[in-house]
Motif scaffolding. Sequence first.
Motif, PDB file in Angstrom:
ATOM      1  N   THR A  45      38.733  48.407  41.451  1.00  0.00           N
ATOM      2  CA  THR A  45      38.934  48.240  40.016  1.00  0.00           C
ATOM      3  C   THR A  45      38.889  46.763  39.623  1.00  0.00           C
ATOM      4  OG1 THR A  45      41.346  47.990  40.033  1.00  0.00           O
ATOM      5  CG2 THR A  45      40.482  50.242  40.064  1.00  0.00           C
ATOM      6  N   SER A  46      38.724  46.516  38.344  1.00  0.00           N
ATOM      7  CA  SER A  46      38.628  45.136  37.860  1.00  0.00           C
ATOM      8  C   SER A  46      39.983  44.437  37.832  1.00  0.00           C
ATOM      9  CB  SER A  46      38.013  45.110  36.451  1.00  0.00           C
ATOM     10  OG  SER A  46      38.763  45.922  35.566  1.00  0.00           O
ATOM     11  N   GLY A  47      41.064  45.163  38.164  1.00  0.00           N
ATOM     12  CA  GLY A  47      42.388  44.554  38.232  1.00  0.00           C
ATOM     13  C   GLY A  47      42.733  44.151  39.647  1.00  0.00           C
ATOM     14  N   ALA A  48      43.448  45.031  40.358  1.00  0.00           N
ATOM     15  CA  ALA A  48      43.880  44.725  41.720  1.00  0.00           C
ATOM     16  C   ALA A  48      42.706  44.540  42.663  1.00  0.00           C
ATOM     17  CB  ALA A  48      44.790  45.844  42.235  1.00  0.00           C
ATOM     18  N   GLY A  49      41.632  45.286  42.445  1.00  0.00           N
ATOM     19  CA  GLY A  49      40.462  45.145  43.306  1.00  0.00           C
ATOM     20  C   GLY A  49      39.838  43.766  43.204  1.00  0.00           C
ATOM     21  N   ALA A  50      39.713  43.268  41.985  1.00  0.00           N
ATOM     22  CA  ALA A  50      39.154  41.927  41.789  1.00  0.00           C
ATOM     23  C   ALA A  50      40.023  40.869  42.450  1.00  0.00           C
ATOM     24  CB  ALA A  50      39.005  41.646  40.295  1.00  0.00           C
ATOM     25  N   ASP A  51      41.338  41.031  42.347  1.00  0.00           N
ATOM     26  CA  ASP A  51      42.256  40.065  42.970  1.00  0.00           C
ATOM     27  C   ASP A  51      42.079  40.061  44.490  1.00  0.00           C
ATOM     28  OD1 ASP A  51      43.284  39.440  40.487  1.00  0.00           O
ATOM     29  OD2 ASP A  51      45.048  40.740  40.687  1.00  0.00           O
ATOM     30  N   TRP A  52      41.930  41.248  45.085  1.00  0.00           N
ATOM     31  CA  TRP A  52      41.770  41.332  46.538  1.00  0.00           C
ATOM     32  C   TRP A  52      40.508  40.592  46.975  1.00  0.00           C
ATOM     33  CZ3 TRP A  52      38.757  42.553  50.612  1.00  0.00           C
ATOM     34  CH2 TRP A  52      39.387  42.778  51.838  1.00  0.00           C
ATOM     35  N   TRP A  53      39.402  40.827  46.277  1.00  0.00           N
ATOM     36  CA  TRP A  53      38.143  40.185  46.656  1.00  0.00           C
ATOM     37  C   TRP A  53      38.154  38.690  46.352  1.00  0.00           C
ATOM     38  CZ3 TRP A  53      35.382  42.447  50.073  1.00  0.00           C
ATOM     39  CH2 TRP A  53      35.329  43.836  50.137  1.00  0.00           C
TER      40      TRP A  53
END
Length: 242
Positions: free
Chosen positions: A27-35
């Motif tokens: 997702t553009s939230g937590a997923g973006a932070d992880w990447w």
Amino acid sequence: MNRDIRDVEDVLKLLDGLLAPGADRWTSGAGADWWDDFYADRDQPVPLFADKPDENLVSYLDRGLATPGRALDLGCGPGRNALHLAAAGFEVDAVDLSSAAISWARDRATAAGLDIAFHCVDAFAETAPAGPYDLIYDSGCFHHLPPHRRVSYRALLARALAPGGHFGLSCFASGAMGSELTDADFYRHGGLQGGVAYTPEALRWIFADLTEVELRRMRDEPADSPRFGEQVLWTALFRHDG
């Protein structure tokens, strides 16, 4: 008392929430932070950070299985495949959730003198670039999606891949890399265990509305090769004959 389900997208969002927040890489939230954290240190000895394209993608172009046109690079990371496509004459849109990855990819494109349209966006969002594309290529994005997001992925291919266009993929190979859990067990365990492993039969079933051109293991490439290759991945090329 809330009633939150009205359409398919509401169901998909509900299923997103059934997985642990720490598992989110899509997702553009937590997923973006992880990447963003993953790409923050450009000097890490990560094979995928090397500025070299996938060996199978090079092979598709060298054999004329995919010819220059409009291309979409899904989950482009630091741009290694997008750069190869642009250098081969494709008009390239490249998307990634991570602003760190997009910044790095833009730096590489500028250094190489290549014109590529990079987009820091969720590929499934309405704000994502639209097709039709003659080639959609995905190196390592698909296996980080939870099972229910295959619905979103197939819908993207249906609307964005031009008739006669090609879809190329590299993803974790069952027995070599990625989780072997059943689809249902990912929700019972609350995460993807680092990524989803696939068999050739599963890939053929998921993309059964496309025509298989080639499906094989990625070939190992030595460290000094100009191409990236790790045999823990499947590579596949499909054609949209609709």
